[in-house]
Design a protein around this motif. Structure first.
Motif, PDB file in Angstrom:
ATOM      1  N   GLU A  56      53.463  51.184  36.993  1.00  0.00           N
ATOM      2  CA  GLU A  56      53.752  51.328  38.422  1.00  0.00           C
ATOM      3  C   GLU A  56      54.707  50.211  38.856  1.00  0.00           C
ATOM      4  O   GLU A  56      55.631  50.437  39.633  1.00  0.00           O
ATOM      5  CB  GLU A  56      52.482  51.224  39.281  1.00  0.00           C
ATOM      6  CG  GLU A  56      51.275  52.047  38.862  1.00  0.00           C
ATOM      7  CD  GLU A  56      51.447  53.545  38.993  1.00  0.00           C
ATOM      8  OE1 GLU A  56      52.583  53.985  39.247  1.00  0.00           O
ATOM      9  OE2 GLU A  56      50.459  54.277  38.832  1.00  0.00           O
TER      10      GLU A  56
ATOM     11  N   GLU B 224      56.382  48.559  47.674  1.00  0.00           N
ATOM     12  CA  GLU B 224      55.546  49.409  46.824  1.00  0.00           C
ATOM     13  C   GLU B 224      54.826  48.581  45.760  1.00  0.00           C
ATOM     14  O   GLU B 224      53.682  48.808  45.442  1.00  0.00           O
ATOM     15  CB  GLU B 224      56.458  50.418  46.125  1.00  0.00           C
ATOM     16  CG  GLU B 224      56.031  51.860  46.274  1.00  0.00           C
ATOM     17  CD  GLU B 224      57.041  52.767  45.610  1.00  0.00           C
ATOM     18  OE1 GLU B 224      56.654  53.440  44.647  1.00  0.00           O
ATOM     19  OE2 GLU B 224      58.220  52.762  46.026  1.00  0.00           O
TER      20      GLU B 224
ATOM     21  N   TYR C 267      51.880  46.884  47.035  1.00  0.00           N
ATOM     22  CA  TYR C 267      50.815  47.864  47.240  1.00  0.00           C
ATOM     23  C   TYR C 267      50.076  48.143  45.931  1.00  0.00           C
ATOM     24  O   TYR C 267      48.850  48.092  45.869  1.00  0.00           O
ATOM     25  CB  TYR C 267      51.436  49.139  47.820  1.00  0.00           C
ATOM     26  CG  TYR C 267      50.518  50.322  47.876  1.00  0.00           C
ATOM     27  CD1 TYR C 267      49.490  50.380  48.809  1.00  0.00           C
ATOM     28  CD2 TYR C 267      50.688  51.389  46.992  1.00  0.00           C
ATOM     29  CE1 TYR C 267      48.639  51.469  48.857  1.00  0.00           C
ATOM     30  CE2 TYR C 267      49.842  52.485  47.032  1.00  0.00           C
ATOM     31  CZ  TYR C 267      48.831  52.517  47.960  1.00  0.00           C
ATOM     32  OH  TYR C 267      47.994  53.598  47.994  1.00  0.00           O
ATOM     33  N   TRP C 268      50.849  48.379  44.851  1.00  0.00           N
ATOM     34  CA  TRP C 268      50.232  48.646  43.545  1.00  0.00           C
ATOM     35  C   TRP C 268      49.476  47.431  43.029  1.00  0.00           C
ATOM     36  O   TRP C 268      48.416  47.522  42.443  1.00  0.00           O
ATOM     37  CB  TRP C 268      51.283  49.069  42.513  1.00  0.00           C
ATOM     38  CG  TRP C 268      51.700  50.485  42.693  1.00  0.00           C
ATOM     39  CD1 TRP C 268      52.937  50.927  43.047  1.00  0.00           C
ATOM     40  CD2 TRP C 268      50.867  51.644  42.574  1.00  0.00           C
ATOM     41  NE1 TRP C 268      52.928  52.293  43.159  1.00  0.00           N
ATOM     42  CE2 TRP C 268      51.677  52.766  42.868  1.00  0.00           C
ATOM     43  CE3 TRP C 268      49.521  51.849  42.253  1.00  0.00           C
ATOM     44  CZ2 TRP C 268      51.184  54.061  42.845  1.00  0.00           C
ATOM     45  CZ3 TRP C 268      49.037  53.146  42.226  1.00  0.00           C
ATOM     46  CH2 TRP C 268      49.865  54.225  42.523  1.00  0.00           C
ATOM     47  N   ASP C 269      50.080  46.266  43.320  1.00  0.00           N
ATOM     48  CA  ASP C 269      49.456  45.020  42.912  1.00  0.00           C
ATOM     49  C   ASP C 269      48.068  44.884  43.528  1.00  0.00           C
ATOM     50  O   ASP C 269      47.090  44.600  42.839  1.00  0.00           O
ATOM     51  CB  ASP C 269      50.340  43.857  43.373  1.00  0.00           C
ATOM     52  CG  ASP C 269      50.157  42.652  42.480  1.00  0.00           C
ATOM     53  OD1 ASP C 269      49.728  42.855  41.341  1.00  0.00           O
ATOM     54  OD2 ASP C 269      50.437  41.537  42.942  1.00  0.00           O
ATOM     55  N   SER C 270      47.957  45.157  44.812  1.00  0.00           N
ATOM     56  CA  SER C 270      46.668  44.999  45.487  1.00  0.00           C
ATOM     57  C   SER C 270      45.680  46.058  45.011  1.00  0.00           C
ATOM     58  O   SER C 270      44.485  45.785  44.849  1.00  0.00           O
ATOM     59  CB  SER C 270      46.835  45.042  47.003  1.00  0.00           C
ATOM     60  OG  SER C 270      47.166  46.339  47.421  1.00  0.00           O
ATOM     61  N   LEU C 271      46.187  47.264  44.761  1.00  0.00           N
ATOM     62  CA  LEU C 271      45.311  48.329  44.241  1.00  0.00           C
ATOM     63  C   LEU C 271      44.749  47.945  42.877  1.00  0.00           C
ATOM     64  O   LEU C 271      43.571  48.164  42.589  1.00  0.00           O
ATOM     65  CB  LEU C 271      46.091  49.640  44.096  1.00  0.00           C
ATOM     66  CG  LEU C 271      46.120  50.599  45.273  1.00  0.00           C
ATOM     67  CD1 LEU C 271      46.723  51.924  44.842  1.00  0.00           C
ATOM     68  CD2 LEU C 271      44.720  50.813  45.855  1.00  0.00           C
ATOM     69  N   THR C 272      45.626  47.389  42.030  1.00  0.00           N
ATOM     70  CA  THR C 272      45.206  47.019  40.680  1.00  0.00           C
ATOM     71  C   THR C 272      44.165  45.909  40.712  1.00  0.00           C
ATOM     72  O   THR C 272      43.165  45.966  40.001  1.00  0.00           O
ATOM     73  CB  THR C 272      46.423  46.541  39.858  1.00  0.00           C
ATOM     74  OG1 THR C 272      47.374  47.596  39.842  1.00  0.00           O
ATOM     75  CG2 THR C 272      46.018  46.195  38.450  1.00  0.00           C
TER      76      THR C 272
ATOM     77  N   ALA D 273      49.010  49.747  35.850  1.00  0.00           N
ATOM     78  CA  ALA D 273      49.624  48.782  36.754  1.00  0.00           C
ATOM     79  C   ALA D 273      51.018  48.399  36.258  1.00  0.00           C
ATOM     80  O   ALA D 273      51.981  48.377  37.024  1.00  0.00           O
ATOM     81  CB  ALA D 273      48.751  47.542  36.859  1.00  0.00           C
TER      82      ALA D 273
ATOM     83  N   LYS E  62      42.106  45.281  43.012  1.00  0.00           N
ATOM     84  CA  LYS E  62      40.854  45.861  43.492  1.00  0.00           C
ATOM     85  C   LYS E  62      40.153  46.649  42.383  1.00  0.00           C
ATOM     86  O   LYS E  62      38.951  46.489  42.155  1.00  0.00           O
ATOM     87  CB  LYS E  62      41.160  46.808  44.669  1.00  0.00           C
ATOM     88  CG  LYS E  62      40.121  46.739  45.771  1.00  0.00           C
ATOM     89  CD  LYS E  62      40.643  47.415  47.013  1.00  0.00           C
ATOM     90  CE  LYS E  62      39.567  48.217  47.703  1.00  0.00           C
ATOM     91  NZ  LYS E  62      40.133  49.018  48.806  1.00  0.00           N
ATOM     92  N   ALA E  63      40.940  47.476  41.670  1.00  0.00           N
ATOM     93  CA  ALA E  63      40.369  48.293  40.590  1.00  0.00           C
ATOM     94  C   ALA E  63      39.783  47.402  39.499  1.00  0.00           C
ATOM     95  O   ALA E  63      38.676  47.639  39.006  1.00  0.00           O
ATOM     96  CB  ALA E  63      41.439  49.217  40.007  1.00  0.00           C
TER      97      ALA E  63
END
Ligand code: HEM
Ligand code: HEM
Length: 184
Positions: free
Chosen positions: A132, A140, A143-148, A129, A150-151
């Motif tokens: 990224e 962007e 987007y990475w923030d929300s993915l992280t 994270a 979630k992960a």
């Protein structure tokens, strides 16, 4: 070219964490071997207490997150968590090397290794994270923030039950030692 860059990034992020985990096991075996050769196996006994203290200390990170500790950069506390957890795990691995009689404490040891391994996976998610975010632009980044998030949420769903189970087994072991006082 693109794939090559991805590969080297993966290796740069994952390799140190993999080495850190392998070092834990290798160093534990080396220390244990040294204690046996030097006839200092009883030192391993005391490492049970000190290792437990290091693990307890590593929970300052949780205390910081819960605002029980009110100031200080959260990243520093995460670093303390990792270092404390690592050193504590190493001591407790050497401590485990004193004997192979009882199943319960060995189950605790196995779970401790799994929890520490899982911690390394969590650390990997964090590092990914961070990288990224460094390279991404506005949208962007979100987007990475929300993915992280979630992960990390999914990772926690696995990590937390493992931690709970480990703490239960460790506590049972410690209680049984004090209850029966079989400190031979
Ligand atoms: C306050 C903390 C602790 C104390 C005082 C303590 C004490 C002891 C003692 C006295 C023994 C030797 C028992 C015997 O000779 O029969 C022992 C063995 C052992 N302990 Fe601990 N311990 C502690 C924490 C832990 C933790 C957190 C773990 C696991 C991560 C652990 C794993 C083990 C293992 C695997 C053994 C070997 C059991 C066997 O004989 O097969 N200990 N501990
Ligand atoms: C036996 C040793 C360990 C135990 C019992 C343990 C326990 C925990 C607990 C309870 C949490 C949740 C913290 C909270 O949200 O309040 C956590 C999170 C975490 N741990 Fe560990 N841990 C251990 C070792 C490690 C190690 C060695 C590392 C680093 C390599 C590590 C990295 C992490 C990371 C990155 C998180 C996520 C932090 C977050 O999302 O806020 N852990 N660990």
């Amino acid at each position: 070219m693109e794939m090559h860059m991805l590969d080297s990034l993966l290796i740069r992020r994952a390799l140190p964490l993999l080495v850190s985990f392998i070092m834990l096991v290798v160093l534990a075996l080396l220390f244990d071997y040294f204690l046996h050769v030097a006839g200092l196996v009883r030192v391993g006994r005391y490492l049970g207490v000190t290792g437990t203290f290091f693990l307890l200390f590593s929970f300052v990170y949780s205390a910081r997150k819960q605002k029980i500790v009110r100031s200080g950069p959260i990243r520093t506390f995460l670093r303390l968590h990792c270092r404390g957890g690592w050193i504590g795990t190493l001591m407790l691995l050497v401590h485990s090397g004193v004997h192979f009689n009882a199943l319960l404490p060995w189950a605790a040891t196995a779970l401790m290794l799994i929890v520490t391994g899982s911690g390394h996976v969590g650390q990997y998610i964090y590092r990914k994270a961070r990288d990224e975010m460094k390279h991404g632009a506005g949208g962007e980044k979100l987007y990475w923030d929300s993915l992280t998030i979630k992960a990390l949420g999914q990772w926690r769903k696995v990590h937390m039950p493992l931690v709970s189970l480990f703490l239960c087994l460790a506590l049972l072991h410690i209680l049984s030692i004090f209850f029966f006082w079989n400190w031979k």
